[in-house]
Design an enzyme around this catalytic site. Structure first.
Site, PDB file in Angstrom:
ATOM      1  N   ASP A 163      45.228  39.032  39.460  1.00  0.00           N
ATOM      2  CA  ASP A 163      46.349  38.660  40.345  1.00  0.00           C
ATOM      3  C   ASP A 163      47.510  38.033  39.583  1.00  0.00           C
ATOM      4  O   ASP A 163      48.208  37.168  40.104  1.00  0.00           O
ATOM      5  CB  ASP A 163      45.883  37.686  41.450  1.00  0.00           C
ATOM      6  CG  ASP A 163      44.645  38.183  42.152  1.00  0.00           C
ATOM      7  OD1 ASP A 163      44.595  39.378  42.449  1.00  0.00           O
ATOM      8  OD2 ASP A 163      43.713  37.376  42.361  1.00  0.00           O
ATOM      9  N   GLU A 164      47.732  38.462  38.355  1.00  0.00           N
ATOM     10  CA  GLU A 164      48.828  37.901  37.560  1.00  0.00           C
ATOM     11  C   GLU A 164      50.171  38.536  37.918  1.00  0.00           C
ATOM     12  O   GLU A 164      51.205  38.127  37.394  1.00  0.00           O
ATOM     13  CB  GLU A 164      48.594  38.102  36.052  1.00  0.00           C
ATOM     14  CG  GLU A 164      47.382  37.373  35.492  1.00  0.00           C
ATOM     15  CD  GLU A 164      46.133  38.208  35.563  1.00  0.00           C
ATOM     16  OE1 GLU A 164      46.170  39.281  36.208  1.00  0.00           O
ATOM     17  OE2 GLU A 164      45.103  37.796  34.986  1.00  0.00           O
ATOM     18  N   LYS A 174      50.495  41.998  37.690  1.00  0.00           N
ATOM     19  CA  LYS A 174      50.600  43.133  36.749  1.00  0.00           C
ATOM     20  C   LYS A 174      51.388  44.273  37.372  1.00  0.00           C
ATOM     21  O   LYS A 174      52.001  45.068  36.683  1.00  0.00           O
ATOM     22  CB  LYS A 174      49.191  43.668  36.411  1.00  0.00           C
ATOM     23  CG  LYS A 174      48.335  42.722  35.621  1.00  0.00           C
ATOM     24  CD  LYS A 174      47.003  43.344  35.276  1.00  0.00           C
ATOM     25  CE  LYS A 174      46.012  43.396  36.409  1.00  0.00           C
ATOM     26  NZ  LYS A 174      45.481  42.122  36.871  1.00  0.00           N
ATOM     27  N   THR A 230      49.578  45.383  45.405  1.00  0.00           N
ATOM     28  CA  THR A 230      50.483  45.548  46.551  1.00  0.00           C
ATOM     29  C   THR A 230      51.719  46.322  46.131  1.00  0.00           C
ATOM     30  O   THR A 230      52.382  45.962  45.155  1.00  0.00           O
ATOM     31  CB  THR A 230      50.899  44.155  47.077  1.00  0.00           C
ATOM     32  OG1 THR A 230      49.694  43.430  47.347  1.00  0.00           O
ATOM     33  CG2 THR A 230      51.736  44.247  48.323  1.00  0.00           C
ATOM     34  N   THR A 275      33.994  39.996  45.521  1.00  0.00           N
ATOM     35  CA  THR A 275      34.808  40.632  46.567  1.00  0.00           C
ATOM     36  C   THR A 275      33.921  41.398  47.556  1.00  0.00           C
ATOM     37  O   THR A 275      34.433  41.995  48.497  1.00  0.00           O
ATOM     38  CB  THR A 275      35.821  41.606  45.945  1.00  0.00           C
ATOM     39  OG1 THR A 275      35.090  42.610  45.226  1.00  0.00           O
ATOM     40  CG2 THR A 275      36.778  40.909  44.995  1.00  0.00           C
ATOM     41  N   ARG A 319      20.290  52.753  34.379  1.00  0.00           N
ATOM     42  CA  ARG A 319      20.096  54.223  34.373  1.00  0.00           C
ATOM     43  C   ARG A 319      19.638  54.770  35.713  1.00  0.00           C
ATOM     44  O   ARG A 319      18.932  55.775  35.777  1.00  0.00           O
ATOM     45  CB  ARG A 319      19.139  54.664  33.246  1.00  0.00           C
ATOM     46  CG  ARG A 319      19.777  54.889  31.884  1.00  0.00           C
ATOM     47  CD  ARG A 319      20.489  53.711  31.309  1.00  0.00           C
ATOM     48  NE  ARG A 319      19.689  52.539  31.106  1.00  0.00           N
ATOM     49  CZ  ARG A 319      19.027  52.235  29.993  1.00  0.00           C
ATOM     50  NH1 ARG A 319      19.105  53.023  28.956  1.00  0.00           N
ATOM     51  NH2 ARG A 319      18.325  51.125  29.880  1.00  0.00           N
ATOM     52  N   THR A 362      33.762  39.194  36.597  1.00  0.00           N
ATOM     53  CA  THR A 362      33.484  40.487  37.219  1.00  0.00           C
ATOM     54  C   THR A 362      32.464  41.198  36.327  1.00  0.00           C
ATOM     55  O   THR A 362      32.006  40.637  35.321  1.00  0.00           O
ATOM     56  CB  THR A 362      34.784  41.282  37.467  1.00  0.00           C
ATOM     57  OG1 THR A 362      34.467  42.411  38.288  1.00  0.00           O
ATOM     58  CG2 THR A 362      35.438  41.739  36.170  1.00  0.00           C
ATOM     59  N   THR A 379      40.728  40.740  49.745  1.00  0.00           N
ATOM     60  CA  THR A 379      39.859  40.027  50.690  1.00  0.00           C
ATOM     61  C   THR A 379      40.631  39.065  51.601  1.00  0.00           C
ATOM     62  O   THR A 379      40.059  38.548  52.553  1.00  0.00           O
ATOM     63  CB  THR A 379      38.819  39.192  49.920  1.00  0.00           C
ATOM     64  OG1 THR A 379      39.527  38.267  49.091  1.00  0.00           O
ATOM     65  CG2 THR A 379      37.935  40.061  49.050  1.00  0.00           C
ATOM     66  N   PRO A 386      42.265  32.667  50.419  1.00  0.00           N
ATOM     67  CA  PRO A 386      43.277  31.854  49.732  1.00  0.00           C
ATOM     68  C   PRO A 386      42.853  31.685  48.274  1.00  0.00           C
ATOM     69  O   PRO A 386      41.683  31.439  47.994  1.00  0.00           O
ATOM     70  CB  PRO A 386      43.240  30.511  50.459  1.00  0.00           C
ATOM     71  CG  PRO A 386      42.157  30.573  51.463  1.00  0.00           C
ATOM     72  CD  PRO A 386      41.552  31.944  51.469  1.00  0.00           C
TER      73      PRO A 386
HETATM   74  P1  IMP Z   1      33.451  41.264  41.811  1.00  0.00           P
HETATM   75  O1  IMP Z   1      34.372  41.898  40.846  1.00  0.00           O
HETATM   76  O2  IMP Z   1      33.678  41.701  43.249  1.00  0.00           O
HETATM   77  O3  IMP Z   1      32.008  41.398  41.412  1.00  0.00           O
HETATM   78  O4  IMP Z   1      33.757  39.691  41.811  1.00  0.00           O
HETATM   79  C1  IMP Z   1      33.473  38.880  40.680  1.00  0.00           C
HETATM   80  C2  IMP Z   1      34.550  37.837  40.464  1.00  0.00           C
HETATM   81  O5  IMP Z   1      35.757  38.477  40.079  1.00  0.00           O
HETATM   82  C3  IMP Z   1      34.898  37.030  41.719  1.00  0.00           C
HETATM   83  O6  IMP Z   1      35.247  35.722  41.310  1.00  0.00           O
HETATM   84  C4  IMP Z   1      36.119  37.746  42.265  1.00  0.00           C
HETATM   85  O7  IMP Z   1      36.935  36.904  43.052  1.00  0.00           O
HETATM   86  C5  IMP Z   1      36.810  38.145  40.975  1.00  0.00           C
HETATM   87  N1  IMP Z   1      37.671  39.324  41.110  1.00  0.00           N
HETATM   88  C6  IMP Z   1      37.304  40.619  41.109  1.00  0.00           C
HETATM   89  N2  IMP Z   1      38.362  41.413  41.203  1.00  0.00           N
HETATM   90  C7  IMP Z   1      39.441  40.617  41.242  1.00  0.00           C
HETATM   91  C8  IMP Z   1      40.850  40.876  41.302  1.00  0.00           C
HETATM   92  O8  IMP Z   1      41.331  42.013  41.312  1.00  0.00           O
HETATM   93  N3  IMP Z   1      41.643  39.760  41.325  1.00  0.00           N
HETATM   94  C9  IMP Z   1      41.143  38.509  41.259  1.00  0.00           C
HETATM   95  N4  IMP Z   1      39.856  38.225  41.197  1.00  0.00           N
HETATM   96  C10 IMP Z   1      39.009  39.287  41.179  1.00  0.00           C
END
Ligand code: IMP
Length: 403
Positions: free
Chosen positions: A13-14, A16, A42, A129, A143, A235, A297, A300
Site C-alpha cells: 500500500d505504498e 505503487k 485502485t 487478507t 507438491r 505474506t 479488505t 483500517p
Molecule cells: P496474506 O498475503 O493474505 O497471506 O496476508 C499476510 C499479511 O500480508 C497480512 O498482514 C496482510 O495484511 C498483508 N498483505 C497481503 N497483501 C497485502 C497488500 O497488498 N497490502 C498490504 N498488506 C498486505
C-alpha cells in the site's frame, strides 16, 4: 535495453499504482511476478473507481500486454470478476491478446480459502487478507498444487482429489466442514474459461527483453517478504526485486534498476511490529487524510512515522536505485513530523504544502535530504497528491529503460 522493477519498500500500500501507471503507458509488457488477489490497486477510469487485484497495471492501456507469471497465484473466480469489470470500464473486452497467465501459476481453490479462514481463527492468526494466498503457496511447496496449465487436462480430477484429501484432516481437526473434492472440482470446471488466457512458453521473455519494453511489477512490500520480512507477520511470497527473475520469469542480465516506493509515513495491515505506530489523534488524522483503508479488505490500516532503519534494510535488500516518496501531501499541515532513525525518533518542522511554486518546500526538502542520507539512495520523485499528474520529479525523469 534493461527493464525496471517496481516494488514497495514497506508493508504494501505504498502507492505503487501511480508510478506503475505512468511507466505502464510506455511499456509493451507489464509483468506481475508474485502474490495474488491479496493485492489491491485502485484505478480511476472516467471518474469511476476500480480496484484491481491480480491483473498487472497495464490493463488499461490498449498497447500493453499483461503477464501473470509463475511466481503468482490465481483465483479464477476473482480474476474473472476483475476481467469483467475492467472490460466494462474500458468498453472493450480484456481478452487473451492483452492478458496472459503463465501455465505454471498455481490456482487458488475453495480448499485454500477454507484453510486460510481456519488458520485465522487460531491463536496463530496473523491477520491475512483471507484470500487463500498462504495455503495456495503451501500446497505448491507441498507438491499438491493445481496449476493454471492443468485446466482441461485429463489428470486434473486426481490432482484436485489429492489436494483435498491432503488437507481434509486439518479442517476436521478444527471441526470445520471438509472442502470437498466435488466443490473444488466444480470451481475447476467453472474456471475452464481461463484456458484461453494460459500460455505455455517456457522462457516467455528471453527474446522479448531484447527489444520490447517490459515493466516488472511487484505486489505487497519488501517488509512482507516471506524470507526477508518481519516473519511470521509476512505474506507467503517473495516480494523483493530479486524474485522478479524467477517469478516472471525474466532473463537476469536484462533486469534493470529497482524503483522502490516508500510512503512518507508508514502503514501496516494485520499483525506484526510497527515501532513508530501512532495510536492517537495524529494517527487518526493521517489515516483519514491518506485514505488508509485496505483496498482489498476495507480494514483500517495502522499508521506510524516513517521508519528509516527499516527502510534502509529494505533499500539494501532490494538493491533499490530510485526511491519514489509517495503521499507526502498527506503530512502537509502537520506542525511536526518524525522519522525513526537508529532506534530514536528524529523531529522535523512540518510543511503546509509539499511544493511551493516550482520547488519543494524548504522544510520538506530537509526531511527528504535526511531520508537520502539515512538510506543512501536518492529520492527521485515525490507524490504530491492523489492525481496521476501529482508527481514531482526532483531532477528530470530518469530513463528507466537505459542500459
Ligand atoms: P496474506 O498475503 O493474505 O497471506 O496476508 C499476510 C499479511 O500480508 C497480512 O498482514 C496482510 O495484511 C498483508 N498483505 C497481503 N497483501 C497485502 C497488500 O497488498 N497490502 C498490504 N498488506 C498486505
Amino acid at each position: 535495453m534493461r527493464h525496471p522493477i517496481i516494488i514497495g519498500l514497506q508493508y504494501g500500500d505504498e502507492g505503487k499504482g501511480k508510478i506503475t501507471d505512468i511507466l505502464a503507458e510506455h511499456a509493451k509488457w507489464v509483468i506481475r511476478f508474485n502474490g495474488g488477489n491479496n493485492a489491491g490497486h485502485t484505478i480511476w477510469i472516467g471518474g469511476k473507481k476500480l480496484v484491481t487485484h491480480s491483473v498487472p497495471s497495464g490493463v488499461m492501456y490498449p498497447g500493453a500486454r499483461n503477464y501473470i507469471g509463475p511466481g503468482c497465484v490465481v483465483d479464477p473466480q476473482s480474476l474473472r470478476k476483475e476481467i469483467e469489470e475492467i472490460s466494462q470500464a474500458k468498453g472493450s473486452p480484456l481478452g487473451p491478446e492483452h492478458l496472459s497467465v503463465d501455465y505454471r501459476a498455481h490456482l487458488t481453490l475453495p480448499v485454500h480459502i477454507a484453510l486460510d479462514a481456519m488458520r485465522e481463527k487460531t491463536a496463530n492468526s496473523i491477520g491475512t487478507t483471507k484470500r487463500g494466498i498462504g495455503p495456495t503457496y503451501v500446497a505448491k511447496m507441498d507438491r499438491y498444487g493445481v496449476r493454471a496449465g492443468d485446466l482441461g487436462s485429463s489428470g486434473i480430477e486426481d490432482k484436485v482429489k489429492a489436494l483435498c484429501d491432503a488437507y481434509a484432516p486439518l479442517l476436521a481437526a478444527h471441526k470445520l466442514p471438509a472442502s470437498t473434492h466435488e466443490d473444488n472440482m466444480a470451481a475447476v470446471r467453472e474456471a475452464e474459461w481461463l484456458q484461453a488466457y494460459v500460455t505455455r512458453e517456457e522462457a516467455p521473455f528471453y527474446d522479448v527483453a531484447r527489444n520490447e519494453r517490459c515493466l516488472l511489477e511487484g505486489a505487497q512490500g519488501a517488509l512482507l517478504d516471506v524470507d526477508h520480512g518481519s516473519y511470521p507477520f509476512v505474506t507467503s511470497s517473495n516480494t523483493m526485486s530479486g524474485s522478479a527473475a524467477s517469478g516472471a520469469p525474466f532473463p537476469l542480465s536484462r533486469l534493470g534498476g529497482v524503483i522502490g516506493i516508500a510512503k512518507a509515513y508508514v502503514t501496516r495491515v494485520g499483525q506484526g511490529e510497527l515501532a513508530t505506530e501512532l495510536n492517537d489523534a495524529t494517527g487518526e488524522r493521517i489515516r483519514k487524510n491518506g485514505g488508509e483503508f485496505g483496498a482489498t479488505t476495507g480494514r483500517p490500516r495502522r499508521v506510524g512515522w516513517l521508519d528509516l532503519d527499516e527502510l534502509r534494510t529494505a533499500v539494501r535488500l532490494s538493491d533499490t536505485r530510485w526511491i519514489v516518496l509517495s503521499k507526502a501531501d498527506v503530512l502537509s499541515g502537520e506542525k511536526e513530523v518524525f522519522c525513526r532513525y537508529q532506534g530514536k525518533l528524529v523531529r522535523f518542522e512540518g510543511w503546509a504544502n509539499v511544493v511551493n511554486g516550482t520547488s519543494l518546500d524548504k522544510n520538506f526538502e530537509k526531511y527528504v535530504e535526511f531520508i537520502e542520507r539515512a538510506v543512501g539512495v536518492a529520492v527521485t520523485a515525490v507524490g504530491t497528491g492523489a492525481d496521476r499528474s501529482h508527481l514531482f520529479w526532483r531532477k528530470s525523469q530518469p530513463d528507466f529503460w537505459a542500459d
